[in-house]
Design an enzyme around this catalytic site. Structure first.
Site, PDB file in Angstrom:
ATOM      1  N   GLN A  42      -4.012  -1.355   9.840  1.00 24.29           N
ATOM      2  CA  GLN A  42      -3.929  -2.695   9.269  1.00 24.29           C
ATOM      3  C   GLN A  42      -4.483  -3.698  10.276  1.00 24.29           C
ATOM      4  O   GLN A  42      -4.082  -3.706  11.438  1.00 24.29           O
ATOM      5  CB  GLN A  42      -2.472  -3.039   8.928  1.00 24.29           C
TER       6      GLN A  42
ATOM      7  N   LYS B 125       0.824  -1.206   0.000  1.00 19.63           N
ATOM      8  CA  LYS B 125       0.000   0.000   0.000  1.00 19.63           C
ATOM      9  C   LYS B 125       0.857   1.254   0.000  1.00 19.63           C
ATOM     10  O   LYS B 125       0.524   2.251  -0.663  1.00 19.63           O
ATOM     11  CB  LYS B 125      -0.940  -0.020   1.212  1.00 19.63           C
TER      12      LYS B 125
ATOM     13  N   ASP C  18     -10.526   3.922   4.858  1.00 18.12           N
ATOM     14  CA  ASP C  18     -10.696   2.473   4.734  1.00 18.12           C
ATOM     15  C   ASP C  18     -12.136   2.057   5.020  1.00 18.12           C
ATOM     16  O   ASP C  18     -12.499   0.893   4.873  1.00 18.12           O
ATOM     17  CB  ASP C  18      -9.733   1.755   5.683  1.00 18.12           C
TER      18      ASP C  18
END
Length: 283
Positions: free
Chosen positions: A99, A55, A122
């Site tokens: 994450q 990413k 996200d």
């Protein structure tokens, strides 16, 4: 019946990222500030380390500044929350990605809720989920958002269709069902404990497999002419759908890899630039 057409997520993702890079460059040119995505990783899980590095690399190629915060595996919920709140308060950070998974000793929901909604690129907070559910402005969960973009790319209109979502996770199964419902699909949620799963899947015009069980959905479970979205990713590059047999019955199908995966990162980058535009008053 001929084999299903492959839904090329990799190709569509490239086009989205190219357009995102143009927007990032324009924003940087106008404000002198590049969009910034902060990634936070707890511990050193090899898969998570790889995902975060990927990413970061994709961000840089799209003209998005990448800031990484690595925390030790023993980080407490309170320490993680403090880190995320600090990033939320930092005006030079426009998007935040935690994450996951973060480890069983951490309250993941509490951590997610420490992310400011305007930086939740996200799509993991309750605020973002509510916006998705009610069709309000906000950030979508990236994988579900990518799935909807794939459906649009291949002219699949969910309206009136029977959609079966196999999986109920907070970041994939549940939100993709809400997005499909918002597009007038009739949505059924299934999961690993569903009795008679095959018979339910056989009624679906659109199947979204997101349960994390390799080849759980077999070709014989697919309604002829259905659209099959395989959002599973298991060891050995195996999805949740038995690809070879499902392709013989479906009309459209995503490969693993190269289908849903690239779309997830593309939507993340796109939403980061959107977040930066909003926070800098350009959108």
């Amino acid at each position: 019946m001929s084999q299903a057409q492959l839904m090329d997520g990799a190709g569509l993702a490239r086009r989205i990222v190219e357009e995102t890079a143009k927007r990032a460059a324009a924003l940087t040119g106008r404000t002198g500030m590049a969009p910034c995505l902060a990634t936070v990783l707890v511990g050193e899980d090899p898969a998570s380390v790889t995902y975060v590095r990927m990413k970061q690399n994709r961000s840089r190629k799209a003209g998005i500044e990448s800031r990484h915060v690595a925390l030790p595996a023993g980080t407490t919920t309170a320490e993680l929350v403090d880190t995320l709140k600090a990033l939320s308060d930092d005006p030079t950070v426009h998007g935040i990605l935690l994450q996951h998974p973060v480890g069983p000793h951490i309250d993941e929901r509490a951590a997610f809720e420490a992310i400011a909604p305007e930086k939740d690129v996200d799509g993991v907070t309750l605020s973002s989920y509510s916006a998705m559910s009610f069709g309000l402005p906000g950030f979508v969960s990236c994988t579900p958002g990518g799935i909807m973009r794939l459906l649009d790319e291949y002219d699949v209109d969910p309206a009136g269709k029977r959609a079966v979502v196999v999986g109920r996770s907070a970041i994939l199964g549940k939100p993709v069902g809400m997005l499909l419902l918002g597009r007038d699909a009739t949505v059924t949620y299934c999961h690993s404990r569903t009795i008679g799963l095959s018979s339910v899947v056989r009624e679906a015009d659109i199947v979204v497999a997101a349960v994390g069980r390799p080849r759980l959905i077999r070709g014989e479970d697919i309604k002829p002419g259905a659209v099959v979205i395989d959002a599973g990713y298991n060891p050995g590059n195996v999805g949740d759908v038995d690809f070879d047999t499902a392709r013989e019955r479906a009309r459209l199908i995503t490969p693993v890899p190269g289908g849903v995966g690239p779309m997830t990162i593309a939507v993340l980058l796109e939403q980061t630039v959107t977040g930066a535009e909003r926070q800098l008053g350009l959108r």
